[in-house]
Scaffold this active site. Structure first.
Site, PDB file in Angstrom:
ATOM      1  N   ASN A  28      -3.976   1.252   0.734  1.00  0.00           N
ATOM      2  CA  ASN A  28      -2.869   0.776   0.463  1.00  0.00           C
ATOM      3  C   ASN A  28      -1.595   0.652   1.432  1.00  0.00           C
ATOM      4  OD1 ASN A  28      -1.705  -2.571  -0.954  1.00  0.00           O
ATOM      5  ND2 ASN A  28      -2.648  -2.267   0.716  1.00  0.00           N
ATOM      6  N   LEU A  29      -1.636   1.580   2.086  1.00  0.00           N
ATOM      7  CA  LEU A  29      -0.257   2.532   1.939  1.00  0.00           C
ATOM      8  C   LEU A  29       1.088   1.071   3.383  1.00  0.00           C
ATOM      9  CD1 LEU A  29      -2.323   5.523   4.308  1.00  0.00           C
ATOM     10  CD2 LEU A  29      -1.633   4.991   1.650  1.00  0.00           C
ATOM     11  N   ALA A  31       5.970   1.672   3.603  1.00  0.00           N
ATOM     12  CA  ALA A  31       6.886   2.662   4.172  1.00  0.00           C
ATOM     13  C   ALA A  31       6.882   3.947   2.862  1.00  0.00           C
ATOM     14  CB  ALA A  31       7.950   1.745   4.545  1.00  0.00           C
ATOM     15  N   GLY A  32       6.780   3.503   1.798  1.00  0.00           N
ATOM     16  CA  GLY A  32       7.157   4.255   1.493  1.00  0.00           C
ATOM     17  C   GLY A  32       6.147   5.696   1.342  1.00  0.00           C
ATOM     18  N   HIS A  33       5.095   5.376   1.160  1.00  0.00           N
ATOM     19  CA  HIS A  33       3.972   6.391   0.968  1.00  0.00           C
ATOM     20  C   HIS A  33       4.157   6.807   2.884  1.00  0.00           C
ATOM     21  CE1 HIS A  33       1.100   4.060  -0.727  1.00  0.00           C
ATOM     22  NE2 HIS A  33       1.042   4.859  -1.558  1.00  0.00           N
TER      23      HIS A  33
END
Ligand code: PAF
Length: 274
Positions: A28-29, A31-33
């Protein structure tokens, strides 16, 4: 991007790959990932991501079943981010038999998030060590949003002499300050509008400490009262020492403010270094 689900296939795909940098995720990616993937790229030749929703780190009444699984969209994002290899095991691939040998972190696993999520850090440390053994990276990147998790993994890596450099990635925030999280998707529109309060309060505590306030217990209580009056159910707001997450002892040492609070059914966590 190569995608592997079996440990054996992944191992042969990684043979002779140079310096491997690993970014484990539960999918559930957002922008943080992706910023962790970009950071990983600067630390090695081959970036390996994993997607695995790890049952071991969820409590019996937590959101394991409803945790968002968005595999195809995640693959598209990882490909666009230039990730070389994705390890996406099934539960049978990673846990072909009950995982009876586990990593038991020390007392840090029982404070803050660990107090409210018993067994959580045992589950995290166990899967991360297992993933490290499978991927055998030279470096691994973890978000600072899960501050206590990052500390557990750093300490485990050091104490077990794993030859892996642990890199902390900065938290990515929405324009209104809310830390990006897969769980933000659970928020209703009204809750989403309310959610930035958590980060605002952390900022207020940080500013107060910087301006000389030393009564950290009062700052914690005021923030919890503010959250309660806005309908939140708070697990903790805590000013701690960055070095070991212990309660500040008055000596001038770097601090971090951490919080976990529930808005409706959604538990949000965040932190800010002072
Ligand atoms: O931070 C996460 O997404 C998980 O805790 C991790 C590190 C992938 C272990 O399951």
């Amino acid at each position: 991007m190569q995608i592997h689900s079996s440990i054996a296939d992944l191992r042969s795909a990684l043979k002779g790959r140079g310096r491997v940098v690993f970014v484990p995720t539960m999918g559930n990616l957002h922008a943080g990932h992706i910023s962790l993937m970009e950071q990983a790229r600067t630390h090695g030749d081959t970036v390996v991501a994993s997607i695995f929703v790890n049952r071991l780190q969820f409590g019996p009444n937590e959101d394991f079943d409803k945790y968002p699984r968005t595999f195809q969209a995640d693959c598209d994002k990882l490909t666009a981010a230039g990730v070389d290899v994705l390890f996406a095991p099934t539960e049978t691939d990673l846990y072909p038999e009950p995982q009876e040998y586990v990593v038991e972190p020390p007392a840090i696993q029982n404070i803050l998030d660990g107090e409210f999520r018993p067994g959580h850090f045992r589950g995290v440390a166990t899967v991360v060590l297992k993933l490290f053994n499978i991927v055998q990276p030279q470096a691994a990147v973890f978000g600072k949003k899960d501050y206590q998790q990052l500390m557990v993994i750093r300490n485990m890596t050091r104490q077990l002499a794993l030859p892996i450099t642990i890199v902390g990635g900065e938290t990515v925030r929405a324009d209104d300050g809310l830390a990006l999280s897969s769980r933000n998707g659970y928020l209703s529109a009204t809750e989403r509008a309310e959610a930035p309060r958590l980060y605002r309060l952390l900022n207020e505590i940080r500013d107060a400490i910087r301006n000389g306030e030393s009564d950290t217990a009062k700052l914690e209580q005021n923030a919890m009262a503010d959250l309660a009056s806005a309908g939140w159910k708070t697990d903790y707001v805590a000013v701690r020492q960055q070095s070991d997450l212990s309660v500040p002892n008055g000596v001038n040492t770097p601090l971090v403010v951490l919080a976990a609070s529930r808005l409706g059914n959604t538990r949000l966590i965040d932190n800010i270094e002072v």
